[in-house]
Scaffold this motif. Structure first.
Motif, mmCIF file in Angstrom:
data_model
loop_
_atom_site.group_PDB
_atom_site.id
_atom_site.type_symbol
_atom_site.label_atom_id
_atom_site.label_comp_id
_atom_site.label_asym_id
_atom_site.label_seq_id
_atom_site.Cartn_x
_atom_site.Cartn_y
_atom_site.Cartn_z
ATOM 1 N N PHE A 39 0.816 -1.216 0.000
ATOM 2 C CA PHE A 39 0.000 0.000 0.000
ATOM 3 C C PHE A 39 0.853 1.271 0.000
ATOM 4 C CE2 PHE A 39 -2.829 -3.261 1.692
ATOM 5 C CZ PHE A 39 -3.970 -3.041 0.943
ATOM 6 N N GLU A 40 2.082 1.151 -0.476
ATOM 7 C CA GLU A 40 2.952 2.324 -0.613
ATOM 8 C C GLU A 40 2.273 3.363 -1.501
ATOM 9 O OE1 GLU A 40 5.745 5.075 -0.640
ATOM 10 O OE2 GLU A 40 5.940 3.273 0.597
ATOM 11 N N VAL B 230 -2.119 6.998 -9.080
ATOM 12 C CA VAL B 230 -1.748 6.355 -7.817
ATOM 13 C C VAL B 230 -2.651 6.868 -6.696
ATOM 14 C CG1 VAL B 230 0.645 6.065 -8.538
ATOM 15 C CG2 VAL B 230 -0.017 8.098 -7.233
ATOM 16 N N ILE B 231 -2.799 6.055 -5.674
ATOM 17 C CA ILE B 231 -3.602 6.412 -4.502
ATOM 18 C C ILE B 231 -2.705 6.380 -3.278
ATOM 19 C CG2 ILE B 231 -5.518 5.729 -2.998
ATOM 20 C CD1 ILE B 231 -6.907 4.540 -5.395
ATOM 21 N N HIS B 232 -2.809 7.365 -2.421
ATOM 22 C CA HIS B 232 -2.051 7.384 -1.173
ATOM 23 C C HIS B 232 -2.827 6.559 -0.133
ATOM 24 C CE1 HIS B 232 0.791 10.333 -2.721
ATOM 25 N NE2 HIS B 232 -0.239 11.001 -3.207
ATOM 26 N N TRP B 233 -2.680 5.244 -0.245
ATOM 27 C CA TRP B 233 -3.479 4.323 0.545
ATOM 28 C C TRP B 233 -3.339 4.576 2.037
ATOM 29 C CZ3 TRP B 233 -6.592 1.348 -2.429
ATOM 30 C CH2 TRP B 233 -6.200 1.088 -3.743
ATOM 31 N N LEU B 234 -2.101 4.711 2.501
ATOM 32 C CA LEU B 234 -1.848 4.832 3.939
ATOM 33 C C LEU B 234 -2.298 6.173 4.502
ATOM 34 C CD1 LEU B 234 1.644 3.114 4.106
ATOM 35 C CD2 LEU B 234 -0.537 2.208 4.948
ATOM 36 N N LYS C 284 -5.267 7.744 2.986
ATOM 37 C CA LYS C 284 -6.718 7.737 2.805
ATOM 38 C C LYS C 284 -7.405 6.613 3.592
ATOM 39 C CE LYS C 284 -8.659 8.801 -1.003
ATOM 40 N NZ LYS C 284 -9.150 8.827 -2.414
ATOM 41 N N TYR C 285 -6.767 5.442 3.671
ATOM 42 C CA TYR C 285 -7.415 4.300 4.316
ATOM 43 C C TYR C 285 -6.504 3.610 5.343
ATOM 44 C CZ TYR C 285 -9.927 4.914 -0.106
ATOM 45 O OH TYR C 285 -10.600 5.447 -1.188
ATOM 46 N N PRO C 286 -5.895 4.334 6.252
ATOM 47 C CA PRO C 286 -4.946 3.696 7.180
ATOM 48 C C PRO C 286 -5.605 2.688 8.115
ATOM 49 C CG PRO C 286 -5.405 5.945 7.869
ATOM 50 C CD PRO C 286 -6.035 5.780 6.524
ATOM 51 N N GLY D 100 1.058 4.390 13.896
ATOM 52 C CA GLY D 100 -0.013 5.089 14.598
ATOM 53 C C GLY D 100 -0.577 6.266 13.834
ATOM 54 N N GLY D 101 0.051 6.627 12.734
ATOM 55 C CA GLY D 101 -0.385 7.769 11.939
ATOM 56 C C GLY D 101 -1.317 7.356 10.820
ATOM 57 N N PRO D 102 -1.574 8.272 9.907
ATOM 58 C CA PRO D 102 -1.119 9.664 9.944
ATOM 59 C C PRO D 102 -1.954 10.515 10.910
ATOM 60 C CG PRO D 102 -2.455 9.285 7.988
ATOM 61 C CD PRO D 102 -2.321 7.956 8.680
ATOM 62 N N TYR D 103 -1.283 11.360 11.655
ATOM 63 C CA TYR D 103 -1.935 12.248 12.613
ATOM 64 C C TYR D 103 -2.833 11.473 13.578
ATOM 65 C CZ TYR D 103 -0.337 15.703 9.217
ATOM 66 O OH TYR D 103 0.444 16.447 8.353
ATOM 67 N N TYR D 104 -2.271 10.414 14.153
ATOM 68 C CA TYR D 104 -2.950 9.593 15.165
ATOM 69 C C TYR D 104 -4.195 8.874 14.628
ATOM 70 C CZ TYR D 104 0.014 12.234 18.367
ATOM 71 O OH TYR D 104 1.098 12.815 18.996
ATOM 72 N N ALA D 105 -4.277 8.707 13.326
ATOM 73 C CA ALA D 105 -5.464 8.064 12.737
ATOM 74 C C ALA D 105 -5.550 6.587 13.098
ATOM 75 C CB ALA D 105 -5.442 8.226 11.217
ATOM 76 N N THR D 106 -4.420 5.935 13.379
ATOM 77 C CA THR D 106 -4.427 4.520 13.752
ATOM 78 C C THR D 106 -3.785 4.290 15.116
ATOM 79 O OG1 THR D 106 -2.351 4.216 12.509
ATOM 80 C CG2 THR D 106 -4.405 3.694 11.361
#
Length: 298
Positions: free
Chosen positions: A128-129, A147-151, A153-155, A237-243
């Motif tokens: 998912f790079e 390309v899609i920034h998977w990590l 948009k959908y972390p 844990g990112g991006p911005y604490y999303a995970t």
């Protein structure tokens, strides 16, 4: 009698000592540290319930706690069905097909369990790079798609699937073993009565798997609540604490910011929640009924 007790202590003593030393003693120390303001200086400065008050928004409030709590609920509620339902589906289907084909599919899904955590995390992070060098973006680029920034948009979806698919292997192994012990006569009787394939699975196989389903649900519920390794490897844990889930937040508080007291309070609260949820799961599955003696009517 004394000889028997001495023999039992000789066998059980070393393992009991290891469990006490490496499990119960650290748990007790963690609870004690939770009531201190210990930092990198390692001073046992007693602060009472100040750390717990901060978690509940009393006094010096931690603004990240609500977000971390919501992340933990979403992550656990998402990964648990993937593991239990996925493991059950693969087990039932593989046990109903040709034996060699079933072994092949079960082996295929067991491969992730044999991989080191770093390798499994790297494979998901690479797949998912967010550049054209990632696996899925490379496929999209070959098809002329952007390309899609998977990590980014959908972390959360990614870490749920990464941990959920990893858990499938153990659930699948337990469910497959349990299905193999079901007497063939039960299935034949249902088929003679005109039951379809789906009805055999729903009314014969699944009800007989209540114990394994209970075990795997309790096991993976505790596992997902306490897991952070693969999240740390894939997203940090990112991006911005999303995970950022509760256990990972406790790790970061203790070992990144050196707030050992606060990290211990996060962990201590997680232990209490684990015990409470385990009791709820056992009650929901009717643990007392499962353990009750069968009654034979004459």
């Amino acid at each position: 009698m004394k000889t028997k007790s001495a023999a039992l202590m000789g066998f059980l003593g070393p393992s009991t000592a290891l469990i006490v030393f490496f499990y119960f003693v650290p748990v007790i120390l963690t609870f004690l540290i939770a009531f201190t303001g210990m930092d990198r200086a390692l001073r046992w400065e007693f602060v009472g319930v100040a750390n717990f008050a901060r978690l509940f928004g009393i006094g010096a409030r931690d603004p990240l706690v609500p977000k971390v709590l919501v992340n933990t609920i979403i992550y656990t509620a998402g990964a648990l069905p993937v593991t239990i339902l996925g493991g059950l589906l693969i087990s039932v289907l593989s046990m109903r097909m040709h034996p060699k084909a079933g072994i092949f599919f079960r082996t295929l899904f067991f491969v992730p369990r044999a991989l080191p955590p770093v390798v499994w995390g790297f494979l998901w992070a690479w797949s998912f790079e967010g550049t054209r060098y990632g696996l899925f973006n490379a496929i999209r680029s070959a098809l002329g798609l952007p390309v899609i920034h998977w990590l980014i948009k959908y972390p959360m979806v990614i870490v749920i699937l990464a941990n959920g698919f990893l858990g499938i292997s153990l659930a699948m192994l337990v469910f497959s073993s349990a299905i193999a012990t079901i007497p063939r006569d039960y299935v034949r009787a249902a088929e003679i009565d005109g039951a379809t394939e789906w009805q055999v699975i729903r009314y014969v196989i699944v009800p007989l798997l209540k114990w394994p389903i209970l075990t795997m649900t309790a096991w993976h519920l505790m596992s997902f609540l306490n897991s952070y390794v693969y999240i740390m490897l894939i997203t940090g844990g990112g991006p911005y604490y999303a995970t950022e889930v509760w256990s990972l937040y406790a790790y970061h508080a203790a070992f990144d910011r050196y707030k050992y007291g606060y990290g211990a309070s996060l962990t201590s609260l997680l232990v209490v929640v684990n015990v409470g949820l385990l009791l709820l799961v056992l009650r929901a599955f009717g643990m007392r009924r499962l353990l009750a003696r069968g009654k034979i009517e004459v």
